[in-house]
Design an enzyme around this catalytic site. Structure first.
Site, PDB file in Angstrom:
ATOM      1  CE1 TYR A  54      -3.989   2.112   0.318  1.00 43.38           C
ATOM      2  CE2 TYR A  54      -2.473   3.491   1.572  1.00 43.38           C
ATOM      3  CZ  TYR A  54      -3.665   3.332   0.887  1.00 43.38           C
ATOM      4  OH  TYR A  54      -4.525   4.388   0.762  1.00 43.38           O
ATOM      5  CG  PHE A 106      -5.966  19.091 -23.819  1.00 41.06           C
ATOM      6  CD1 PHE A 106      -6.081  18.612 -25.119  1.00 41.06           C
ATOM      7  CD2 PHE A 106      -6.318  18.247 -22.780  1.00 41.06           C
ATOM      8  CE1 PHE A 106      -6.523  17.316 -25.361  1.00 41.06           C
ATOM      9  CE2 PHE A 106      -6.754  16.955 -23.022  1.00 41.06           C
ATOM     10  CZ  PHE A 106      -6.850  16.491 -24.321  1.00 41.06           C
ATOM     11  CB  THR A 107     -10.863  18.879 -23.662  1.00 40.60           C
ATOM     12  OG1 THR A 107      -9.991  17.752 -23.594  1.00 40.60           O
ATOM     13  CG2 THR A 107     -11.170  19.185 -25.132  1.00 40.60           C
ATOM     14  CG  ASP A 197      -0.144  18.992 -21.061  1.00 36.92           C
ATOM     15  OD1 ASP A 197       0.466  17.914 -21.004  1.00 36.92           O
ATOM     16  OD2 ASP A 197      -1.350  19.076 -21.363  1.00 36.92           O
ATOM     17  CE  LYS A 240      -2.936  11.607 -24.143  1.00 37.87           C
ATOM     18  NZ  LYS A 240      -3.771  11.559 -22.942  1.00 37.87           N
ATOM     19  NE  ARG A 364      -9.347  16.559 -29.419  1.00 37.63           N
ATOM     20  CZ  ARG A 364      -9.979  16.282 -28.276  1.00 37.63           C
ATOM     21  NH1 ARG A 364     -11.201  16.722 -28.045  1.00 37.63           N
ATOM     22  NH2 ARG A 364      -9.420  15.552 -27.345  1.00 37.63           N
ATOM     23  CG  PHE A 431     -14.993  16.000 -26.616  1.00 39.48           C
ATOM     24  CD1 PHE A 431     -14.760  17.001 -25.694  1.00 39.48           C
ATOM     25  CD2 PHE A 431     -14.182  14.885 -26.594  1.00 39.48           C
ATOM     26  CE1 PHE A 431     -13.731  16.889 -24.768  1.00 39.48           C
ATOM     27  CE2 PHE A 431     -13.145  14.757 -25.683  1.00 39.48           C
ATOM     28  CZ  PHE A 431     -12.932  15.772 -24.759  1.00 39.48           C
TER      29      PHE A 431
HETATM   30  C1  PLP Z   1      -2.143  17.529 -24.272  1.00 34.68           C
HETATM   31  C2  PLP Z   1      -2.912  16.715 -23.276  1.00 34.68           C
HETATM   32  N1  PLP Z   1      -2.940  17.111 -22.000  1.00 34.68           N
HETATM   33  C3  PLP Z   1      -3.607  16.410 -21.068  1.00 34.68           C
HETATM   34  C4  PLP Z   1      -4.314  15.268 -21.376  1.00 34.68           C
HETATM   35  C5  PLP Z   1      -5.098  14.557 -20.306  1.00 34.68           C
HETATM   36  O1  PLP Z   1      -4.553  13.329 -20.019  1.00 34.68           O
HETATM   37  P1  PLP Z   1      -5.415  12.057 -19.562  1.00 34.68           P
HETATM   38  O2  PLP Z   1      -6.286  11.659 -20.716  1.00 34.68           O
HETATM   39  O3  PLP Z   1      -4.395  11.038 -19.199  1.00 34.68           O
HETATM   40  O4  PLP Z   1      -6.229  12.475 -18.388  1.00 34.68           O
HETATM   41  C6  PLP Z   1      -4.293  14.822 -22.694  1.00 34.68           C
HETATM   42  C7  PLP Z   1      -5.030  13.581 -23.035  1.00 34.68           C
HETATM   43  O5  PLP Z   1      -5.784  13.411 -23.911  1.00 34.68           O
HETATM   44  C8  PLP Z   1      -3.592  15.570 -23.677  1.00 34.68           C
HETATM   45  O6  PLP Z   1      -3.570  15.194 -24.964  1.00 34.68           O
END
Ligand code: PLP
Length: 439
Positions: A54, A106-107, A197, A240, A364, A431
């Site tokens: 743990y 980014f979303t 990021d 990624k 997108r 989306f």
């Molecule tokens: C540029 C970028 N930042 C952050 C994220 C968020 O990561 P996660 O999907 O692991 O939560 C993504 C994922 O799609 C991304 O492409």
């Protein structure tokens, strides 16, 4: 393989949203490069060495050492994936009423900033919004836009600057080392932090090596380390660059913020030495870092994307240029000029591509851009794109050829294509779950 009739039914049942398809109904899956990578024998072997204690797992200490070595930050807080890290840093650094500038949204990043009470401000260079511009570093921040924001609202109300490398929503476009240095210099003058990021920073490092003469003979690993040195922290989706199916982290230098983050992670993710991950997942990510920074690997990975992009260009398909790191982005505005933005050209094109060939891609454009939090109106992004995203180490050149032929087939009948109408819309990150009907 499925028939066209079968796929017509499947996409209608999925509300013309590729996220709502079952994966068994998909032939080649280019929805995302997130968590869809093939892990190596070395990573799988590491999974067998999971220390599932743990607290204080050996795999945590291995990952910590790898992050310190390759990214250069002092402290590590593991999270279940990238958005877990975005959540923590947003909650810690953003006060209600603050502004958070960044190089295109980014979303998930923007949503966490908004949920913490911040307002995201896009300060990317104008070229990023032009799919035909050949500028080599379309991920760069516009220093005038950033300075202007700081002068207008005051440095105290700027929580931090988010710097994405590469910029996913702009087409996987890189930021230059020079721009990172300039952003560091400007923000340091105002005492503002920089949060990188780093989700695809290794891909970004490759572009720096190719396009910034100073780095032509540096290794990707050296470039990555320097990139990170111009930031105070990074959020990371290991799904990624780092070649794993699940995992992420927040890495940072400031002791006090680290203490806060490792306290908060216990509330939302899990103890500070596992952050919602099994020991074996931490190990796979630790090993993934070392594989991901190999110049040969990254050259082959980006080379595959370039191969598809060059083929599409040669048959006249409108795509975002220059060809980006992780994906080819079809320019749906030029592909389907007969559709208005509120007929959802990119969403429509993704659905058509699926019906044509069983290939799954992602919108997108206006659907991903969501609504303005104050007015409730749709955001209308300049870019209306369909992303063909390549998982790492998964598909062969033959798959790539099938993809280009499928895109060409839809292009040949583009005049017949009708748009979509939105019939259901969830509140957050719409989306993923919005449903449509054909007009
Ligand atoms: C540029 C970028 N930042 C952050 C994220 C968020 O990561 P996660 O999907 O692991 O939560 C993504 C994922 O799609 C991304 O492409």
């Amino acid at each position: 393989m499925t028939t066209r009739e079968y796929r017509e039914r499947a996409i209608a049942e999925a509300g013309y949203n590729t996220f709502l398809l079952r994966s068994r109904d998909v032939y080649i899956d280019l929805l995302t490069d997130s968590g869809t990578n093939a892990m190596s024998d070395n990573q799988w072997a590491g999974m067998m060495l999971g220390d599932e204690a743990y607290a204080g797992s050996e795999n945590f200490y291995h990952l910590e050492a790898q992050v310190q070595k390759y990214y250069g930050y002092k402290h590590l807080v593991p999270t279940h994936q990238g958005r877990g890290a975005e959540h923590l840093i947003s909650q810690i650094l953003i006060k209600p009423g603050d502004f958070v500038p960044g190089n295109m949204y980014f979303t998930t990043t923007r949503l966490h900033q908004e949920l913490a009470g911040g307002t995201f401000v896009d300060v990317i260079i104008d070229e990023a919004h032009d799919p035909e511009s050949l500028f080599p570093f379309k991920g760069n921040l516009d220093l005038n836009k950033l300075s202007h924001l700081i002068d207008r609202v005051g440095a105290q109300r700027v929580s931090y600057v988010t710097v994405a490398a590469t910029v996913n929503m702009a087409g996987g476009q890189p930021i230059s080392m020079q721009n990172l240095r300039d952003v560091r210099e400007l923000t340091a003058r105002h005492g503002i932090r920089v949060v990188l990021d780093a989700t695809r920073a290794i891909e970004n490092a490759w572009f720096i090596k190719q396009r910034e003469p100073e780095f032509a003979t540096s290794s990707v690993a050296e470039i990555l380390r320097e990139m990170c040195s111009y930031s105070d922290a990074c959020t990371m989706s290991g799904k990624k660059d780092l070649l794993v199916n699940i995992g992420g982290f927040l890495a940072l230098n400031d002791q006090e913020i680290f203490e806060e983050a490792r306290n908060l992670v216990v509330v939302y993710e899990g103890l500070h030495t596992y952050g919602g991950l099994a020991g074996r997942d931490l190990e796979a990510m630790a090993r993934g870092i070392e594989e991901a920074v190999q110049d040969d690997h990254i050259e082959a990975r980006i080379g595959q994307v370039e191969y598809v992009g060059e083929r599409l260009l040669s048959i006249g398909i409108p795509i975002v240029l220059p060809i980006g790191g992780h994906a080819i982005f079809l320019d749906a505005k030029r592909f389907l000029p007969q559709l208005k933005q509120l007929e959802f050209p990119a969403q429509t094109l993704a659905a058509e591509l699926y019906v044509e060939s069983g290939i799954r891609t992602m919108e997108r454009g206006i659907v991903s851009a969501g609504r303005n939090t104050e007015t409730g109106e749709h955001n209308f992004p300049k870019l209306e794109l369909v992303r063909l995203t390549f998982p790492r180490r998964v598909y062969t050149q033959a798959h790539c050829d099938v993809v280009t032929e499928a895109v060409e087939a839809v292009y040949d009948r583009r005049q017949e294509v009708r748009g979509l109408e939105m019939v259901y819309e969830p509140k957050y990150l719409r989306f993923f779950q919005t449903r449509f009907e054909r007009l």
